[in-house]
Design a protein around this motif. Structure first.
Motif, PDB file in Angstrom:
ATOM      1  N   GLY A   6      52.518  26.020  76.202  1.00  0.00           N
ATOM      2  CA  GLY A   6      51.586  26.217  77.098  1.00  0.00           C
ATOM      3  C   GLY A   6      50.955  25.018  77.879  1.00  0.00           C
ATOM      4  N   ASN A  51      51.725  31.093  70.991  1.00  0.00           N
ATOM      5  CA  ASN A  51      52.220  30.251  72.106  1.00  0.00           C
ATOM      6  C   ASN A  51      53.689  30.688  72.276  1.00  0.00           C
ATOM      7  OD1 ASN A  51      49.937  28.957  72.508  1.00  0.00           O
ATOM      8  ND2 ASN A  51      50.212  27.134  71.098  1.00  0.00           N
ATOM      9  N   LYS A  60      54.022  33.706  74.271  1.00  0.00           N
ATOM     10  CA  LYS A  60      53.510  33.915  75.409  1.00  0.00           C
ATOM     11  C   LYS A  60      54.397  32.796  76.526  1.00  0.00           C
ATOM     12  CE  LYS A  60      49.055  33.539  75.760  1.00  0.00           C
ATOM     13  NZ  LYS A  60      47.589  33.026  75.687  1.00  0.00           N
ATOM     14  N   HIS A  61      54.746  31.564  75.864  1.00  0.00           N
ATOM     15  CA  HIS A  61      55.369  30.469  76.660  1.00  0.00           C
ATOM     16  C   HIS A  61      56.797  30.134  76.304  1.00  0.00           C
ATOM     17  CE1 HIS A  61      51.226  30.025  78.170  1.00  0.00           C
ATOM     18  NE2 HIS A  61      50.726  29.979  76.857  1.00  0.00           N
ATOM     19  N   ALA A  62      57.118  30.405  75.242  1.00  0.00           N
ATOM     20  CA  ALA A  62      58.419  29.650  74.562  1.00  0.00           C
ATOM     21  C   ALA A  62      59.644  30.171  75.418  1.00  0.00           C
ATOM     22  CB  ALA A  62      58.755  29.816  73.192  1.00  0.00           C
ATOM     23  N   GLY A 113      60.563  27.014  76.965  1.00  0.00           N
ATOM     24  CA  GLY A 113      59.401  26.899  77.468  1.00  0.00           C
ATOM     25  C   GLY A 113      58.600  25.753  76.370  1.00  0.00           C
ATOM     26  N   SER A 114      57.264  25.714  76.731  1.00  0.00           N
ATOM     27  CA  SER A 114      56.451  24.863  76.008  1.00  0.00           C
ATOM     28  C   SER A 114      55.490  25.468  75.493  1.00  0.00           C
ATOM     29  CB  SER A 114      55.911  23.532  76.855  1.00  0.00           C
ATOM     30  OG  SER A 114      54.968  24.164  77.798  1.00  0.00           O
TER      31      SER A 114
END
Length: 396
Positions: free
Chosen positions: A345, A311, A314-316, A342-343
């Motif tokens: 996801g 995560n 891909k998303h942070a 980010g979060s």
């Protein structure tokens, strides 16, 4: 190919054959002990008082032969023998014996047959008793209503006992069915979690490495080669994981390949290297005295870190994260933190990744939390209980 083993030869013989063999043995025994009585039986000229043994043998043999396929006919045969034996004044116990055989068949029908068959079996002896009682009243025969009531009570008791057995068996089958369904569901969810954690992480790393390699292919051939090497290594690991999962599904197949060792905390260093290849630096900290932990805890801790790092990649939106593995006296604590923008996801508490992590921890009776950090970024924390035998030894 699965084949059902045939029962032994003696086990394939119908029950009627065994009953007939029993009565044949009785007759032979009587022939060698009371030849005159056997000759008396063979000289039967229509007087039912001379035939108690023969009637009992015929009735029990027919009942045993009809019991499985035609249970109602078996009840009727037993009742017919009881009515026929009423004329045997020399052996008054024979009619009662035949009627008790009918009771046994009624109990059998109530225990193993459908409700319609069991009610039909119950109605037959009650109808016969009512008819005999009515016939005695019409023809002014000396009858004892209490005796008929007692026989009717034996029928009802036999049916109630059989019905109780039927209900107990149905309840047990329902419980086993629910347990089997729950086990299948749990196994399906476990496989889904395993596939998600393994495939989502590794495919994500492969996608990032492929994108990076395509961007620097013309200007930085060395980086492209490194990206391809990382893709190859990650692909091989993914293939090994898939083989492991498929091997678990085929444990009952004697030709299946041996299962590979599931990943654990010891594999976190390789996980850190793969994350670095994807552009995220992972700082791994171990606290406490490292010691062996149960396989299910070892796998759960690795998968939680793997999913949380995936995560982050891909998303942070950050290049750094911190993983902490702490061995406590009663639990193993795993924490993954980042300072990205980010979060994970999805909103906290949603998404297959977070749901899978929470399910893993819940199955081990641990604690799980995931959400934004007060100072920015995201934090995933799991506490996995350890059995008493896994606690570190304390010196004197």
């Amino acid at each position: 190919m699965i084949t059902d083993a045939r029962p032994p030869l003696l086990g394939r013989l119908p029950a009627g054959v065994w009953v007939a063999a029993f009565w044949t043995a009785v007759v032979v025994f009587r022939f060698f002990t009371r030849e005159d009585e056997l000759r008396h039986l063979s000289e039967y000229h229509g007087n039912p008082e001379d035939m108690p043994l023969v009637v009992t043998a015929v009735v029990t043999t027919l009942v045993a032969a009809l019991l499985v396929r035609l249970p109602l006919a078996a009840v009727a045969v037993a009742l017919a023998g009881s009515v026929f034996s009423l004329g045997m004044s020399s052996v008054p116990e024979v009619p009662v014996l035949q009627f008790l055989i009918a009771d046994a068949v009624v109990g059998y029908c109530a225990a193993v047959r459908s409700r319609a068959v069991s009610l039909g079996a119950l109605a037959l002896p009650l109808a016969v008793l009512a008819a005999l009682l009515l016939q005695g009243a019409v023809n002014h025969y000396p009858v004892n209503p209490l005796a008929y009531a007692g026989l009717a009570a034996t029928v009802l008791i036999a049916w109630l006992v059989g019905n109780t057995v039927h209900q107990s068996r149905a309840h047990g089958e329902a419980l086993r069915g629910r347990a089997t369904e729950q086990a299948v569901t749990a196994e399906r969810l476990r496989i889904a979690r395993e596939l998600h954690d393994m495939v989502a992480h590794n495919i994500g790393i492969i996608a990032i490495q492929a994108g990076m390699g395509s961007r620097v292919m013309d200007t930085q051939p060395a980086e492209t080669r490194n990206a391809l090497n990382a893709i190859e290594a990650t692909s091989r690991e993914t293939l090994a994981g898939l083989r492991r999962v498929l091997g678990a599904l085929r444990q009952g197949d004697p030709d299946s390949a041996p299962l590979e060792v599931a990943p654990g905390i010891a594999e976190l260093d390789r996980l850190v290297e793969r994350a670095a290849g994807a552009g995220v630096r992972v700082a791994l900290t171990r606290r406490g005295a490292a010691r062996p932990v149960p396989p299910e805890v070892d796998l759960a801790a690795y998968r939680i870190v793997q999913e949380a790092v995936t995560n982050v990649v891909k998303h942070a939106g950050t290049r750094d994260c911190h993983v902490t593995v702490e061995y406590g006296p009663e639990e193993l604590a795993v924490t993954v933190e980042d300072r990205g923008t980010g979060s994970a996801g999805a909103a906290p508490g949603t998404g297959y990744g977070l749901a899978g992590m929470r399910e893993r921890v819940t199955l081990l009776h641990g604690g799980f939390s995931a959400g934004p950090r007060p100072g920015g970024g995201f934090r995933v924390a799991a506490r996995l209980p350890l059995p008493e035998g896994a606690a570190p030894e304390v010196g004197p």
